[in-house]
Design an enzyme around this catalytic site. Structure first.
Site, mmCIF file in Angstrom:
data_model
loop_
_atom_site.group_PDB
_atom_site.id
_atom_site.type_symbol
_atom_site.label_atom_id
_atom_site.label_comp_id
_atom_site.label_asym_id
_atom_site.label_seq_id
_atom_site.Cartn_x
_atom_site.Cartn_y
_atom_site.Cartn_z
ATOM 1 N N SER A 87 54.869 55.653 76.646
ATOM 2 C CA SER A 87 55.440 56.397 77.772
ATOM 3 C C SER A 87 56.963 56.261 77.793
ATOM 4 O O SER A 87 57.500 55.251 77.330
ATOM 5 C CB SER A 87 54.838 55.770 79.042
ATOM 6 O OG SER A 87 54.858 56.656 80.111
ATOM 7 N N PRO A 88 57.663 57.257 78.343
ATOM 8 C CA PRO A 88 59.123 57.156 78.426
ATOM 9 C C PRO A 88 59.555 55.948 79.255
ATOM 10 O O PRO A 88 58.979 55.682 80.309
ATOM 11 C CB PRO A 88 59.526 58.447 79.149
ATOM 12 C CG PRO A 88 58.356 59.360 79.036
ATOM 13 C CD PRO A 88 57.145 58.499 78.911
ATOM 14 N N TYR A 116 62.666 63.570 90.496
ATOM 15 C CA TYR A 116 63.861 64.130 89.867
ATOM 16 C C TYR A 116 63.894 65.646 90.079
ATOM 17 O O TYR A 116 63.004 66.205 90.721
ATOM 18 C CB TYR A 116 63.919 63.702 88.393
ATOM 19 C CG TYR A 116 63.999 62.189 88.266
ATOM 20 C CD1 TYR A 116 65.043 61.488 88.886
ATOM 21 C CD2 TYR A 116 63.024 61.460 87.599
ATOM 22 C CE1 TYR A 116 65.108 60.093 88.815
ATOM 23 C CE2 TYR A 116 63.087 60.062 87.533
ATOM 24 C CZ TYR A 116 64.134 59.388 88.148
ATOM 25 O OH TYR A 116 64.197 58.023 88.088
ATOM 26 N N ARG A 122 55.692 66.291 82.415
ATOM 27 C CA ARG A 122 55.205 65.172 83.236
ATOM 28 C C ARG A 122 55.323 65.579 84.694
ATOM 29 O O ARG A 122 56.357 66.100 85.118
ATOM 30 C CB ARG A 122 56.019 63.897 82.979
ATOM 31 C CG ARG A 122 55.636 62.765 83.926
ATOM 32 C CD ARG A 122 56.191 61.412 83.521
ATOM 33 N NE ARG A 122 55.262 60.739 82.623
ATOM 34 C CZ ARG A 122 55.265 59.418 82.388
ATOM 35 N NH1 ARG A 122 56.146 58.637 82.978
ATOM 36 N NH2 ARG A 122 54.393 58.867 81.565
ATOM 37 N N GLN A 174 61.738 63.202 76.159
ATOM 38 C CA GLN A 174 61.568 63.634 77.551
ATOM 39 C C GLN A 174 62.900 64.187 78.038
ATOM 40 O O GLN A 174 63.892 63.454 78.102
ATOM 41 C CB GLN A 174 61.132 62.458 78.435
ATOM 42 C CG GLN A 174 60.799 62.907 79.856
ATOM 43 C CD GLN A 174 60.441 61.774 80.794
ATOM 44 O OE1 GLN A 174 61.208 60.825 80.947
ATOM 45 N NE2 GLN A 174 59.287 61.851 81.429
ATOM 46 N N ARG A 202 54.688 49.565 80.271
ATOM 47 C CA ARG A 202 54.941 48.115 80.277
ATOM 48 C C ARG A 202 54.076 47.397 79.252
ATOM 49 O O ARG A 202 54.518 46.437 78.613
ATOM 50 C CB ARG A 202 54.724 47.571 81.688
ATOM 51 C CG ARG A 202 55.801 48.059 82.639
ATOM 52 C CD ARG A 202 55.417 47.858 84.085
ATOM 53 N NE ARG A 202 54.305 48.708 84.497
ATOM 54 C CZ ARG A 202 53.829 48.796 85.721
ATOM 55 N NH1 ARG A 202 54.365 48.060 86.679
ATOM 56 N NH2 ARG A 202 52.823 49.604 86.017
ATOM 57 N N ALA A 260 63.804 59.086 79.605
ATOM 58 C CA ALA A 260 64.360 60.295 80.211
ATOM 59 C C ALA A 260 65.729 60.559 79.584
ATOM 60 O O ALA A 260 66.618 59.713 79.642
ATOM 61 C CB ALA A 260 64.492 60.106 81.715
ATOM 62 N N CYS A 288 63.254 54.321 80.552
ATOM 63 C CA CYS A 288 64.721 54.244 80.649
ATOM 64 C C CYS A 288 65.189 52.856 80.225
ATOM 65 O O CYS A 288 64.593 51.850 80.626
ATOM 66 C CB CYS A 288 65.166 54.450 82.088
ATOM 67 S SG CYS A 288 65.077 56.142 82.629
HETATM 68 C C1 LIG Z 1 61.405 50.066 82.270
HETATM 69 C C2 LIG Z 1 60.753 51.349 82.654
HETATM 70 C C3 LIG Z 1 61.449 52.541 82.520
HETATM 71 C C4 LIG Z 1 60.833 53.759 82.839
HETATM 72 N N1 LIG Z 1 61.497 54.943 82.595
HETATM 73 C C5 LIG Z 1 60.829 56.123 82.716
HETATM 74 C C6 LIG Z 1 61.404 57.319 82.234
HETATM 75 O O1 LIG Z 1 62.485 57.357 81.644
HETATM 76 N N2 LIG Z 1 60.710 58.476 82.426
HETATM 77 C C7 LIG Z 1 59.473 58.478 83.022
HETATM 78 O O2 LIG Z 1 58.886 59.540 83.176
HETATM 79 N N3 LIG Z 1 58.913 57.328 83.450
HETATM 80 C C8 LIG Z 1 59.530 56.173 83.274
HETATM 81 N N4 LIG Z 1 58.912 54.996 83.625
HETATM 82 C C9 LIG Z 1 57.527 55.047 84.090
HETATM 83 C C10 LIG Z 1 56.584 54.805 82.924
HETATM 84 O O3 LIG Z 1 56.711 55.799 81.923
HETATM 85 C C11 LIG Z 1 55.128 54.738 83.395
HETATM 86 O O4 LIG Z 1 54.781 55.985 83.939
HETATM 87 C C12 LIG Z 1 54.880 53.649 84.439
HETATM 88 O O5 LIG Z 1 55.547 52.443 84.078
HETATM 89 C C13 LIG Z 1 53.401 53.344 84.611
HETATM 90 O O6 LIG Z 1 52.820 52.993 83.367
HETATM 91 P P1 LIG Z 1 52.500 51.444 82.959
HETATM 92 O O7 LIG Z 1 51.611 50.891 84.052
HETATM 93 O O8 LIG Z 1 51.801 51.555 81.628
HETATM 94 O O9 LIG Z 1 53.790 50.706 82.891
HETATM 95 C C14 LIG Z 1 59.516 53.774 83.353
HETATM 96 C C15 LIG Z 1 58.848 52.561 83.527
HETATM 97 C C16 LIG Z 1 59.424 51.366 83.162
HETATM 98 C C17 LIG Z 1 58.647 50.086 83.310
#
Ligand SMILES: Cc1cc2nc3c(=O)[nH]c(=O)nc-3n(C[C@H](O)[C@H](O)[C@H](O)COP(=O)(O)O)c2cc1C
Length: 361
Positions: A23-24, A183, A231, A101, A325, A58, A26
Site C-alpha cells: 500500500s502507498p 484529500y 483509492r 499513486q 504497516r 502519495a 508517505c
Molecule cells: C507511514 C504511512 C504512510 C501512509 N501514506 C499513505 C499514502 O501516501 N497514501 C495512502 O493512500 N495511504 C497512506 N497510508 C495508509 C496506508 O496505505 C493503509 O491504507 C493503512 O495504513 C491501513 O493499512 P495497514 O493496516 O496495512 O497499515 C499510510 C500509512 C502509513 C502507516
C-alpha cells in the site's frame, strides 16, 4: 487446496503474479518533491518480492498539492528524473510490478509531517495557500482553503494529466488516483467538505463530477494497455458524510469510464470520525463495491495475517489485498505468506539461495 492469494491476477495487459499489494506509504523524505536514496531503499526492499504490486507513496501533482514540504511530487523535470532513477533500480534488482499513486492534498496540504506533529504549517514554517471545493478548513487550527474557480479546476486537472504523462514516460505499470483520505478528490465527493452551489456541488451526480472529469482526463493520457484505478474512502465515519452506498455508485461510474480497480479504504476526511478499528475493518466495503459495481477491488486496513488475506480473496470479498504497516514490519511478508499457504512468490536471482527448500533443515 491451492492458495487463491498466490494465483495471478490480470488488470488490462498487466499480469500480477499474486494478489498482494504494498500500500502507498508517505515517507516525508523528499526535497522539493524529488525522490532520493531513501526511496531506493524503501521501494527497493518491497520490489524484491514483498508483493505482486508495489505502489509508491502519495505522489503529488503540484507543489501546493503536497501534504507537507517533505512529500513526493511529480510536477517537475527533476522530480521525474529522481523517480525514474528509483524505478530503474527497482526494475533492475526487484521482481514486483510498480504502481504510482497520484494525489492532490487539497485542504489537508501545507502541513507538518506526522512525526513533527502533523499540524498546519505556520507562515514562519513556509505555509502556502491551499485549495479545495469550498472554503472550509479540515478542522480547528487548519488553513482555510481557497474554493477552486473554473480556471483552478482546469489547472488542477491538467496537473493530473501532466503527472500521468510523466508516470508513463518513467514506465510505471499502474496509476492509482488518490480519491480517499480527505484529500482533494475525496473533498469533492463528501457533502461535508463540498458545499458548492455550482454543477460540482449538491447532488451526488454533481459531487462526483470533478473526480470523474479528472479520471477521464488521466485515462485519456495514460496508455490504453495499462491499468488505472482509484483509492476511495468508502465512508467518512461521520454522520452526514460520504457513504458506502455513494461509494458503490461512484465505483460504477468509474468502471463505465474504464477504471480497472477500486482500492477501498475509509475515513480521514473529518477529525470527528469514529472508526471501529479491527482486523479487516474495510473488507465489507470492498465486498459491497465489488458486488454492486462489478469491478475488481483491493481491500486495505489491518490485514496482517496470511490466512486472513487468503480468506478475503478466496471468499470473493476482494480481488487484491494491500498491506502497509505489515510490509514495513516484514518486507518479505509475501515470501512468508507463500510458505504458510503453500503458494509461490517470486524471488530475485541474487536471493534464490535463501528459499527455505535450499538451505533450511
Ligand atoms: C507511514 C504511512 C504512510 C501512509 N501514506 C499513505 C499514502 O501516501 N497514501 C495512502 O493512500 N495511504 C497512506 N497510508 C495508509 C496506508 O496505505 C493503509 O491504507 C493503512 O495504513 C491501513 O493499512 P495497514 O493496516 O496495512 O497499515 C499510510 C500509512 C502509513 C502507516
Amino acid at each position: 487446496m491451492a492458495s487463491t492469494l498466490f494465483t495471478p491476477f490480470k488488470l488490462r495487459d498487466l499480469e500480477l503474479p499474486n494478489r498482494i499489494v504494498v500500500s502507498p506509504m508517505c515517507q516525508y523524505m523528499s526535497v522539493d518533491g524529488s525522490a532520493g536514496d531513501w526511496h531506493l531503499m524503501h521501494l527497493g526492499q518491497f520490489a524484491m518480492g514483498a508483493a505482486g504490486l508495489v505502489i509508491t507513496e502519495a505522489t503529488h501533482v503540484s507543489a501546493i498539492g503536497r501534504i507537507s514540504p517533505r512529500c513526493l511530487g511529480l510536477y517537475s523535470d527533476e522530480n521525474e528524473k529522481t523517480i525514474a532513477r528509483v524505478v530503474e533500480f527497482c526494475r533492475k534488482h526487484g521482481v514486483a510490478k510498480l504502481g504510482i499513486q497520484l494525489a492532490h492534498a487539497g485542504r489537508k496540504g501545507s502541513s507538518l509531517p506526522p512525526a513533527q506533529g502533523g499540524k498546519a504549517l505556520t507562515a514562519e514554517q513556509g505555509a502556502w495557500k491551499t485549495v479545495a471545493p469550498s472554503a472550509l478548513p479540515f478542522g480547528p487550527g487548519w488553513h482555510v482553503p481557497e474554493a477552486l474557480t473554473a480556471a483552478g479546476l482546469r489547472e488542477v486537472k491538467q496537473q493530473f494529466v501532466d503527472a500521468a504523462q510523466r508516470a508513463a514516460r518513467i514506465g510505471f505499470d499502474v496509476i492509482e488516483l488518490h480519491a480517499a483520505h480527505g484529500y482533494l478528490l475525496h473533498e469533492f465527493l463528501s457533502p461535508i467538505s463540498n458545499q458548492r452551489t455550482d454543477e460540482y456541488g449538491g447532488s451526488l451526480e454533481n459531487r462526483m463530477r470533478y473526480p470523474l472529469e479528472v479520471f477521464d482526463a488521466v485515462r485519456a493520457a495514460w496508455p490504453k494497455d495499462k491499468p488505472l484505478g482509484a483509492r476511495v474512502s468508502a465512508t467518512d465515519w461521520v454522520e452526514g458524510g460520504w457513504t458506502p452506498e455513494e461509494t458503490a455508485v461512484f465505483a460504477k461510474s468509474l468502471k463505465a469510464r474504464g477504471c480497472d480497480f477500486i482500492d477501498v479504504s475509509s475515513g480521514a476526511l473529518d477529525p470527528r470520525q469514529q472508526i471501529p478499528f479491527a482486523p479487516g475493518y474495510n473488507v465489507p466495503f470492498a465486498e459491497k463495491v465489488k458486488k454492486e459495481a462489478g469491478i475488481a477491488t483491493m481491500s486495505v486496513g489491518m490485514i496482517t495475517r496470511p490466512r486472513q488475506a487468503e480468506d478475503i480473496v478466496s471468499g470473493g470479498k476482494a480481488d487484491l489485498i494491500a498491506i502497509a504497516r505489515g510490509a514495513m514490519d516484514d518486507p518479505r511478508w509475501a515470501w512468508h505468506a507463500a510458505r504458510e499457504l503453500g503458494g509461490e512468490a517470486p524471488y530475485p536471482a541474487n536471493y534464490q539461495r535463501c528459499t527455505p527448500a535450499v538451505w533450511k533443515p
